[in-house]
Structures are given as structure tokens and as C-alpha cells.
Design a protein around this motif. Sequence first.
Motif, PDB file in Angstrom:
ATOM      1  N   GLU A  82       4.576  -2.250  -2.609  1.00  0.00           N
ATOM      2  CA  GLU A  82       3.346  -1.910  -1.907  1.00  0.00           C
ATOM      3  C   GLU A  82       2.498  -0.936  -2.740  1.00  0.00           C
ATOM      4  O   GLU A  82       1.284  -1.083  -2.838  1.00  0.00           O
ATOM      5  CB  GLU A  82       3.697  -1.302  -0.552  1.00  0.00           C
ATOM      6  CG  GLU A  82       2.510  -0.999   0.305  1.00  0.00           C
ATOM      7  CD  GLU A  82       2.932  -0.521   1.682  1.00  0.00           C
ATOM      8  OE1 GLU A  82       3.499   0.591   1.776  1.00  0.00           O
ATOM      9  OE2 GLU A  82       2.690  -1.241   2.653  1.00  0.00           O
ATOM     10  N   ARG A  88      -1.212  -1.705  -4.244  1.00  0.00           N
ATOM     11  CA  ARG A  88      -2.312  -0.783  -3.939  1.00  0.00           C
ATOM     12  C   ARG A  88      -2.987  -0.350  -5.242  1.00  0.00           C
ATOM     13  O   ARG A  88      -4.217  -0.290  -5.325  1.00  0.00           O
ATOM     14  CB  ARG A  88      -1.769   0.419  -3.176  1.00  0.00           C
ATOM     15  CG  ARG A  88      -2.831   1.367  -2.681  1.00  0.00           C
ATOM     16  CD  ARG A  88      -2.271   2.424  -1.739  1.00  0.00           C
ATOM     17  NE  ARG A  88      -2.104   1.842  -0.410  1.00  0.00           N
ATOM     18  CZ  ARG A  88      -0.931   1.675   0.200  1.00  0.00           C
ATOM     19  NH1 ARG A  88       0.185   2.036  -0.377  1.00  0.00           N
ATOM     20  NH2 ARG A  88      -0.861   1.139   1.400  1.00  0.00           N
ATOM     21  N   ALA A 123      -9.011  -1.513  -2.759  1.00  0.00           N
ATOM     22  CA  ALA A 123      -9.584  -1.677  -1.420  1.00  0.00           C
ATOM     23  C   ALA A 123      -9.187  -3.004  -0.778  1.00  0.00           C
ATOM     24  O   ALA A 123      -8.980  -3.067   0.441  1.00  0.00           O
ATOM     25  CB  ALA A 123     -11.101  -1.562  -1.480  1.00  0.00           C
ATOM     26  N   GLU A 153      -5.851  -2.470   0.669  1.00  0.00           N
ATOM     27  CA  GLU A 153      -5.943  -1.596   1.852  1.00  0.00           C
ATOM     28  C   GLU A 153      -6.386  -2.394   3.075  1.00  0.00           C
ATOM     29  O   GLU A 153      -5.829  -2.240   4.160  1.00  0.00           O
ATOM     30  CB  GLU A 153      -6.906  -0.440   1.592  1.00  0.00           C
ATOM     31  CG  GLU A 153      -6.398   0.572   0.587  1.00  0.00           C
ATOM     32  CD  GLU A 153      -5.113   1.260   1.003  1.00  0.00           C
ATOM     33  OE1 GLU A 153      -4.821   1.380   2.218  1.00  0.00           O
ATOM     34  OE2 GLU A 153      -4.370   1.677   0.101  1.00  0.00           O
ATOM     35  N   GLN A 154      -7.389  -3.265   2.903  1.00  0.00           N
ATOM     36  CA  GLN A 154      -7.860  -4.110   4.001  1.00  0.00           C
ATOM     37  C   GLN A 154      -6.730  -5.026   4.460  1.00  0.00           C
ATOM     38  O   GLN A 154      -6.483  -5.182   5.654  1.00  0.00           O
ATOM     39  CB  GLN A 154      -9.062  -4.945   3.561  1.00  0.00           C
ATOM     40  CG  GLN A 154      -9.556  -5.890   4.638  1.00  0.00           C
ATOM     41  CD  GLN A 154     -10.603  -6.884   4.138  1.00  0.00           C
ATOM     42  OE1 GLN A 154     -10.990  -6.871   2.975  1.00  0.00           O
ATOM     43  NE2 GLN A 154     -11.042  -7.754   5.018  1.00  0.00           N
ATOM     44  N   ALA A 162      -3.445  -4.572   4.047  1.00  0.00           N
ATOM     45  CA  ALA A 162      -2.360  -3.789   4.646  1.00  0.00           C
ATOM     46  C   ALA A 162      -2.701  -3.353   6.072  1.00  0.00           C
ATOM     47  O   ALA A 162      -1.802  -3.240   6.915  1.00  0.00           O
ATOM     48  CB  ALA A 162      -2.051  -2.584   3.777  1.00  0.00           C
ATOM     49  N   ARG A 163      -3.964  -3.098   6.349  1.00  0.00           N
ATOM     50  CA  ARG A 163      -4.364  -2.728   7.719  1.00  0.00           C
ATOM     51  C   ARG A 163      -4.229  -3.912   8.674  1.00  0.00           C
ATOM     52  O   ARG A 163      -3.959  -3.733   9.857  1.00  0.00           O
ATOM     53  CB  ARG A 163      -5.796  -2.204   7.735  1.00  0.00           C
ATOM     54  CG  ARG A 163      -5.931  -0.765   7.278  1.00  0.00           C
ATOM     55  CD  ARG A 163      -7.308  -0.206   7.574  1.00  0.00           C
ATOM     56  NE  ARG A 163      -8.384  -0.941   6.917  1.00  0.00           N
ATOM     57  CZ  ARG A 163      -8.810  -0.722   5.673  1.00  0.00           C
ATOM     58  NH1 ARG A 163      -8.241   0.223   4.942  1.00  0.00           N
ATOM     59  NH2 ARG A 163      -9.794  -1.435   5.174  1.00  0.00           N
TER      60      ARG A 163
END
Length: 184
Positions: A113, A117, A122, A125-126, A128-129
Amino acid sequence: MSAAAFFARWRVRLGYPLAIVVLAFAHPTPQSILYGAIVGSIGLLVRALAAGHLHKQEQLTVSGPYAYTRNPLYLGSAILALGVALATHSWISALILLSYFALFYSIVMRREEHELRFHHGAAFEQYARAVPLFFPRVTPANLLGIREGTFSIAQYKKNREYRAAIGFLLLLAVLLLLWRLRVP
């Protein structure tokens, strides 16, 4: 070498002596091997679908099973390990297998992970959310702006995922042999 790097590097190599220990405690029956084969086949299917979408080191893969979980290969491996645990018909073997998986792969997933990252910023991050680390979502994530892909048998072969199926079949064969040798 950090602990995470150690676990990442040695997770497969340490699996071979682990398999010997698991087999030493195994008491397979035809029924346990059948149930284990069915569950393990589901794990192989999940892994195959994931491998057919995965483009290692090339792009952030978010299609297919990656729209449900960030680690479908490891989810498939967990299901495969559960299948092996059932096939061995031994709570000791099951405990060893599941403990090994939980220890090694929880660390490896977190390490990977961090790498994703770093490489994808970004976009990761999108992703992973929207998509859980391990246990899958019920519906696929809708990730706008992130490139989608499709399953490719060529990618499956490139990722050499067929080796997992061969290994599983060999393990089932050994369990059948153990059962046969132990039958009076």
C-alpha cells in the motif's frame, strides 16, 4: 532489512517448509479433500480474475476484482489457504496455515500500500478511499477519472498465475496420497 521487507521477500520461500509441517499434521479424508478442493477452487478463480487484470509496475489496477478489494490476489490466497486447511482435516494444520497467512500477508499488504501510494499519489488515495484493503465491497467502486481495464488471458499468463493452480493440484495429490497411505 525492515520487518516488512523481510516478510515481503520471504513469504513464498517460507511457505515451502510450512507446507511440510502442515502436511505432517494432516489427516485428510476423501470428503475433506473434496470440500477443500471446492473452496480452494473459488480462491483460484478469484486469483485468476485478479491476475488477468493486474499490470504490475505499469498502472494502478482498479478494474475487475480490484473494484471490490485492493488485494484480490491475497483474498484469493486466503480462500485457497482455507481450502487447504479444510482438505488437511486437521485443526493444527488449519491454525498454522491461517496464522501464517494473517501474519505475513497483513504486513505485506500494508507495505505494498505504501509503495502504491508513492507511485500513484492522488489516484491511489482516491482508490483507497473507495475500495477496502482486504474484505471486498458488495458492489464495485465507481472510480471516475481512473483508467479501467478488462480481463486478459495474456495478462494472466504474463503474471504466471497458472503456477498457483499447479501448486494447489499437487498439494491435493499429496493429500490423496497421504490418505491412501494411512488407510488400513
